[in-house]
Scaffold this motif. Structure first.
Motif, PDB file in Angstrom:
ATOM      1  N   VAL A 165      14.198 -23.783 -49.237  1.00  0.00           N
ATOM      2  CA  VAL A 165      13.440 -24.978 -48.876  1.00  0.00           C
ATOM      3  C   VAL A 165      14.408 -26.152 -48.765  1.00  0.00           C
ATOM      4  N   THR A 166      14.392 -26.819 -47.615  1.00  0.00           N
ATOM      5  CA  THR A 166      15.272 -27.958 -47.380  1.00  0.00           C
ATOM      6  C   THR A 166      14.439 -29.200 -47.089  1.00  0.00           C
ATOM      7  N   LEU A 167      14.821 -30.307 -47.688  1.00  0.00           N
ATOM      8  CA  LEU A 167      14.145 -31.583 -47.470  1.00  0.00           C
ATOM      9  C   LEU A 167      15.060 -32.517 -46.692  1.00  0.00           C
ATOM     10  N   ARG A 168      14.471 -33.325 -45.831  1.00  0.00           N
ATOM     11  CA  ARG A 168      15.212 -34.403 -45.186  1.00  0.00           C
ATOM     12  C   ARG A 168      14.453 -35.696 -45.416  1.00  0.00           C
ATOM     13  N   PHE A 169      15.111 -36.622 -46.106  1.00  0.00           N
ATOM     14  CA  PHE A 169      14.498 -37.899 -46.425  1.00  0.00           C
ATOM     15  C   PHE A 169      14.635 -38.860 -45.248  1.00  0.00           C
ATOM     16  N   SER A 170      13.932 -39.981 -45.330  1.00  0.00           N
ATOM     17  CA  SER A 170      13.881 -40.911 -44.207  1.00  0.00           C
ATOM     18  C   SER A 170      15.233 -41.534 -43.882  1.00  0.00           C
ATOM     19  N   ASP A 171      16.147 -41.592 -44.879  1.00  0.00           N
ATOM     20  CA  ASP A 171      17.470 -42.175 -44.620  1.00  0.00           C
ATOM     21  C   ASP A 171      18.467 -41.140 -44.118  1.00  0.00           C
ATOM     22  N   GLY A 172      17.984 -39.906 -43.880  1.00  0.00           N
ATOM     23  CA  GLY A 172      18.847 -38.844 -43.382  1.00  0.00           C
ATOM     24  C   GLY A 172      19.414 -37.939 -44.446  1.00  0.00           C
ATOM     25  N   THR A 173      19.247 -38.278 -45.718  1.00  0.00           N
ATOM     26  CA  THR A 173      19.733 -37.425 -46.816  1.00  0.00           C
ATOM     27  C   THR A 173      19.056 -36.069 -46.766  1.00  0.00           C
ATOM     28  N   LYS A 174      19.856 -35.001 -46.849  1.00  0.00           N
ATOM     29  CA  LYS A 174      19.319 -33.646 -46.878  1.00  0.00           C
ATOM     30  C   LYS A 174      19.555 -33.033 -48.258  1.00  0.00           C
ATOM     31  N   SER A 175      18.618 -32.217 -48.683  1.00  0.00           N
ATOM     32  CA  SER A 175      18.725 -31.611 -50.002  1.00  0.00           C
ATOM     33  C   SER A 175      17.955 -30.305 -50.057  1.00  0.00           C
ATOM     34  N   LYS A 176      18.482 -29.344 -50.789  1.00  0.00           N
ATOM     35  CA  LYS A 176      17.717 -28.158 -51.129  1.00  0.00           C
ATOM     36  C   LYS A 176      16.692 -28.566 -52.179  1.00  0.00           C
ATOM     37  N   ALA A 177      15.631 -27.807 -52.291  1.00  0.00           N
ATOM     38  CA  ALA A 177      14.589 -28.135 -53.259  1.00  0.00           C
ATOM     39  C   ALA A 177      14.035 -26.864 -53.887  1.00  0.00           C
ATOM     40  N   ALA A 178      13.603 -26.995 -55.128  1.00  0.00           N
ATOM     41  CA  ALA A 178      12.967 -25.895 -55.842  1.00  0.00           C
ATOM     42  C   ALA A 178      11.490 -26.212 -56.030  1.00  0.00           C
ATOM     43  N   VAL A 179      10.661 -25.185 -55.974  1.00  0.00           N
ATOM     44  CA  VAL A 179       9.233 -25.357 -56.233  1.00  0.00           C
ATOM     45  C   VAL A 179       9.038 -25.457 -57.738  1.00  0.00           C
ATOM     46  N   THR A 180       8.533 -26.585 -58.200  1.00  0.00           N
ATOM     47  CA  THR A 180       8.369 -26.793 -59.636  1.00  0.00           C
ATOM     48  C   THR A 180       6.953 -26.524 -60.112  1.00  0.00           C
ATOM     49  N   SER A 181       5.975 -26.617 -59.236  1.00  0.00           N
ATOM     50  CA  SER A 181       4.606 -26.245 -59.590  1.00  0.00           C
ATOM     51  C   SER A 181       3.853 -25.921 -58.315  1.00  0.00           C
ATOM     52  N   ALA A 182       2.874 -25.068 -58.447  1.00  0.00           N
ATOM     53  CA  ALA A 182       2.083 -24.681 -57.283  1.00  0.00           C
ATOM     54  C   ALA A 182       0.739 -24.154 -57.731  1.00  0.00           C
ATOM     55  N   ASN A 183      -0.240 -24.338 -56.908  1.00  0.00           N
ATOM     56  CA  ASN A 183      -1.557 -23.773 -57.136  1.00  0.00           C
ATOM     57  C   ASN A 183      -2.061 -23.194 -55.820  1.00  0.00           C
ATOM     58  N   PRO A 184      -1.824 -21.908 -55.583  1.00  0.00           N
ATOM     59  CA  PRO A 184      -2.245 -21.296 -54.318  1.00  0.00           C
ATOM     60  C   PRO A 184      -3.738 -21.438 -54.047  1.00  0.00           C
ATOM     61  N   LYS A 185      -4.556 -21.428 -55.095  1.00  0.00           N
ATOM     62  CA  LYS A 185      -6.002 -21.507 -54.883  1.00  0.00           C
ATOM     63  C   LYS A 185      -6.416 -22.866 -54.351  1.00  0.00           C
ATOM     64  N   ARG A 186      -5.606 -23.867 -54.609  1.00  0.00           N
ATOM     65  CA  ARG A 186      -5.907 -25.200 -54.095  1.00  0.00           C
ATOM     66  C   ARG A 186      -4.881 -25.669 -53.067  1.00  0.00           C
ATOM     67  N   ASP A 187      -3.875 -24.857 -52.836  1.00  0.00           N
ATOM     68  CA  ASP A 187      -2.892 -25.101 -51.781  1.00  0.00           C
ATOM     69  C   ASP A 187      -2.148 -26.418 -51.948  1.00  0.00           C
ATOM     70  N   VAL A 188      -1.675 -26.657 -53.138  1.00  0.00           N
ATOM     71  CA  VAL A 188      -0.865 -27.839 -53.416  1.00  0.00           C
ATOM     72  C   VAL A 188       0.371 -27.403 -54.187  1.00  0.00           C
ATOM     73  N   ALA A 189       1.497 -28.035 -53.919  1.00  0.00           N
ATOM     74  CA  ALA A 189       2.736 -27.700 -54.617  1.00  0.00           C
ATOM     75  C   ALA A 189       3.578 -28.954 -54.793  1.00  0.00           C
ATOM     76  N   THR A 190       4.472 -28.920 -55.777  1.00  0.00           N
ATOM     77  CA  THR A 190       5.458 -29.981 -55.945  1.00  0.00           C
ATOM     78  C   THR A 190       6.855 -29.391 -55.858  1.00  0.00           C
ATOM     79  N   LEU A 191       7.776 -30.192 -55.338  1.00  0.00           N
ATOM     80  CA  LEU A 191       9.156 -29.770 -55.136  1.00  0.00           C
ATOM     81  C   LEU A 191      10.090 -30.716 -55.875  1.00  0.00           C
TER      82      LEU A 191
END
Length: 233
Positions: A79-105
């Motif tokens: 998973v790769t993130l690109r922020f508005s200033d152009g910064t790129k970063s790998k990210a790890a999934v820290t929480s997720a709830n498939p039944k509600r389809d929400v996750a945090t990175l």
């Protein structure tokens, strides 16, 4: 057909609780222009590339935690993130709830200036809304509309069950918009965009989109309402 989810849960039985929490709602103020809302919230929006999946996220806490839709990152090893200033970063999934389809990175690297969005805000039918996302790869696109309905539900072709309590809105959304913020006229995040109605089966926007209310995305109760169908985007 699916709409998406809500509440931040955990990955498996040992997952951690999500970090974001509703921000104190600012005192009432004049409605902002769409340009002002974008200028305020745009720096909080991120582009998410998860394998072949493109989506959107929003910075939801001071530590850079990103809130998104679970289906955007489901099954992705990278998973790769690109922020508005152009910064790129790998990210790890820290929480997720498939039944509600929400996750945090959790990003490995943060931009020099972290700008979390303000979470929270009342939702009412007919109120103006703004969506920011990356539809079809067109990054940082803005669309406007109104809240068309509340407490909508949708079936899903999965073992995760149906989804309830969704916000229906008519601001344009397309594949790549999922996980992006749905905002009110003061720039408060009132929901996380998750799906569109797809009566023609062609993944084209038909004027009906859905978002998980921010309270539910952060652990609140589900609502109930008329049934519907939605395409995960």
């Amino acid at each position: 057909m699916a709409v998406l989810a809500y509440a931040l849960g955990s990955i498996g039985a040992g997952g951690r609780e999500a970090a974001p929490s509703p921000s104190p709602t600012p005192s009432p103020s004049a409605t902002l222009s769409v340009s002002d809302v974008f200028e305020r919230v745009g720096p909080s929006v991120v582009v998410i590339q998860a394998g072949k999946s493109l989506g959107t996220g929003v910075i939801a806490a001071d530590d850079g935690t990103v809130l998104t839709a679970y289906h955007v990152i489901k099954g992705a090893k990278d998973v790769t993130l690109r922020f508005s200033d152009g910064t790129k970063s790998k990210a790890a999934v820290t929480s997720a709830n498939p039944k509600r389809d929400v996750a945090t990175l959790k990003p490995q690297k943060l931009p020099e200036v972290v700008v979390p969005a303000t979470l929270g805000g009342a939702v009412s039918v007919g109120a103006p809304v703004i969506a920011i996302g990356n539809p079809l790869g067109l990054t940082y696109s803005v669309s406007t509309g109104v809240v068309s309905g509340l407490n909508r539900s949708a079936d899903r072709d999965s073992d995760d069950g149906d989804l309830n309590g969704l916000i229906q809105f008519d601001a344009a959304a397309n594949p790549g918009s999922s996980g992006g913020p749905l905002l009110d006229s003061r720039g408060l995040v009132i929901g996380i965009v998750v799906s569109i109605a797809d009566p023609g089966g062609d993944e084209a926007f038909a004027g009906i989109a859905f978002a998980v209310p921010i309270g539910a995305a952060l652990g609140g109760d589900d609502g109930e309402g008329p049934p519907g169908e939605g395409l995960q985007i």
